[in-house]
Design an enzyme around this catalytic site. Structure first.
Site, short mmCIF file in Angstrom:
data_model
loop_
_atom_site.label_atom_id
_atom_site.label_comp_id
_atom_site.label_asym_id
_atom_site.label_seq_id
_atom_site.Cartn_x
_atom_site.Cartn_y
_atom_site.Cartn_z
N GLY A 35 0.82 -1.20 0.00
CA GLY A 35 0.00 0.00 0.00
C GLY A 35 0.86 1.26 0.00
O GLY A 35 1.45 1.58 -1.03
N SER B 124 6.54 -4.52 -2.16
CA SER B 124 6.16 -3.15 -2.48
C SER B 124 6.33 -2.29 -1.22
O SER B 124 7.39 -2.32 -0.60
CB SER B 124 4.73 -3.13 -3.03
OG SER B 124 4.45 -1.92 -3.67
N TRP B 125 5.30 -1.55 -0.80
CA TRP B 125 5.42 -0.78 0.44
C TRP B 125 5.79 -1.70 1.61
O TRP B 125 6.54 -1.31 2.51
CB TRP B 125 4.12 -0.04 0.75
CG TRP B 125 4.02 0.37 2.19
CD1 TRP B 125 3.26 -0.21 3.16
CD2 TRP B 125 4.74 1.44 2.83
NE1 TRP B 125 3.45 0.42 4.37
CE2 TRP B 125 4.36 1.44 4.20
CE3 TRP B 125 5.66 2.38 2.39
CZ2 TRP B 125 4.87 2.36 5.12
CZ3 TRP B 125 6.18 3.29 3.31
CH2 TRP B 125 5.77 3.27 4.65
N ASP C 68 9.11 -4.45 -14.15
CA ASP C 68 8.41 -3.61 -13.18
C ASP C 68 8.65 -2.14 -13.55
O ASP C 68 9.72 -1.60 -13.30
CB ASP C 68 8.92 -3.90 -11.77
CG ASP C 68 8.10 -3.23 -10.68
OD1 ASP C 68 7.45 -2.21 -10.97
OD2 ASP C 68 8.13 -3.72 -9.54
N HIS D 180 5.50 -5.56 -11.56
CA HIS D 180 5.31 -5.28 -10.13
C HIS D 180 4.37 -6.28 -9.46
O HIS D 180 4.54 -6.60 -8.28
CB HIS D 180 4.75 -3.87 -9.96
CG HIS D 180 4.82 -3.36 -8.55
ND1 HIS D 180 6.02 -3.05 -7.93
CD2 HIS D 180 3.85 -3.12 -7.62
CE1 HIS D 180 5.78 -2.63 -6.69
NE2 HIS D 180 4.48 -2.69 -6.48
#
Length: 319
Positions: free
Chosen positions: A43, A115-116, A271, A299
């Site tokens: 996120g 990711s985050w 990505d 991604h």
């Protein structure tokens, strides 16, 4: 291509009082006597999903999942415009993770997330290396301002029409201006129509960036329920407009603090939103990590990414 482990349900769950009026949802599944592992979702603001449980062998792992502040089943929810985000920083999230670890009586755990989630994992592990047995990251980010600028401006060279629309969604922002900060302000606007449009335009941009991976399927950002979509955009814009409260390059510069912690980094060469260079730089700064470059993935990953992730977690489960 391997199948995920069968669906399982938590044998324990609850709400952790994190202070500041926030309560963080958590759940535990798998083997109560298994190797502790924490899933750290992306996120910021995505929330954990039942699918995340299925990457872990339920006979060998004690899998902990949690919804970070303001999203998923945690309360108050950032999808509610009356919910403030003043107590939402990466430092608060690190403290929440430590509080959860203590609450569950876990001494050390493996961390998994992309990711985050990878940014939060790295920040936590560098602050508490003695609490981490291993790290597995599909899709590496460190949330440097340069990475943020690429995702919300630089990659626009591949999607010029969509980026013009994204920029126009923050009226008055010049092409070289702080578009992320502008959206962060718009998500806090008193007019609900202004807030809703900002959320819609942000999600349209995010969907455009991964459109080459979804092959025409509904957007992974824009097709979320309204409250979840709003929480995601509010929290992303909030964290990213502040550089995640990290010094530029901090997680790469402090990667030596991960010495002795084995890691597996998995990153798609295709990505566009988070180019491979960051994963490469991290692997060079962290000798105990191995980098797997997936030639046909972006991604969101894919079959090969999933196979490498499952194999890595199985290997860590064996000790």
């Amino acid at each position: 291509m391997r199948e995920l482990y069968p669906e399982i349900e938590p044998y324990e769950h609850g709400m952790l009082d994190a202070g500041d009026g926030d309560h963080v949802y958590w759940e535990v599944c798998g083997n109560p006597d298994g190797r502790p592992a924490l899933v750290v979702h992306g996120g910021p603001g995505s929330g954990c999903r039942p699918r995340h449980r299925r990457y872990f062998d339920p006979e060998r792992y004690r899998v902990v999942l949690f919804d970070q502040r303001g999203c998923g089943r945690s309360t108050p929810h950032a999808g509610d415009p009356s919910t403030g985000v003043r107590h939402h920083t990466i430092h608060h999230l690190i403290a929440d993770m430590e509080l959860l670890r203590t609450h569950l009586g876990i001494d050390r755990w493996l961390l998994e997330g992309g990711s985050w989630g990878s940014t939060l994992i790295l920040a936590y592990a560098q602050r508490h290396p003695e609490r981490v047995t291993g790290i597995v990251v599909p899709a590496v980010t460190t949330t440097r301002r340069s990475e943020i600028d690429w995702l919300y401006r630089g990659v626009g060279r591949f999607f010029p029409r969509e980026w013009e629309r994204f920029l126009a969604g923050a009226p008055g922002t010049p092409p070289d201006g702080d578009v992320v900060g502008a959206y962060a302000a718009l998500t806090e606007h008193p007019d609900p129509a202004v807030r809703d449009r900002a959320v819609q335009e942000w999600c349209a941009w995010e969907d455009a960036v991964v459109s080459g991976e979804t092959q025409g399927a509904p957007g992974p950002y824009g097709d979320r329920p309204s409250a979840d979509r709003t929480a995601l955009v509010r929290l992303c814009a909030h964290y990213f407009s502040h550089g995640a409260w990290l010094e530029e390059g901090q997680l790469l510069r402090e990667a030596h603090r991960l010495t002795g912690i084995p890691g597996v980094l998995i990153h798609g060469r295709l990505d566009l939103g988070s180019p491979l260079a960051t994963a490469w730089e991290l692997s060079r700064a962290w000798p105990d990590a191995e980098l797997h470059v997936v030639e046909d993935a972006g991604h969101l990953g894919g079959g090969t990414t999933r196979d490498i992730l499952l194999a890595a977690l199985d290997r860590f489960a064996r000790g």
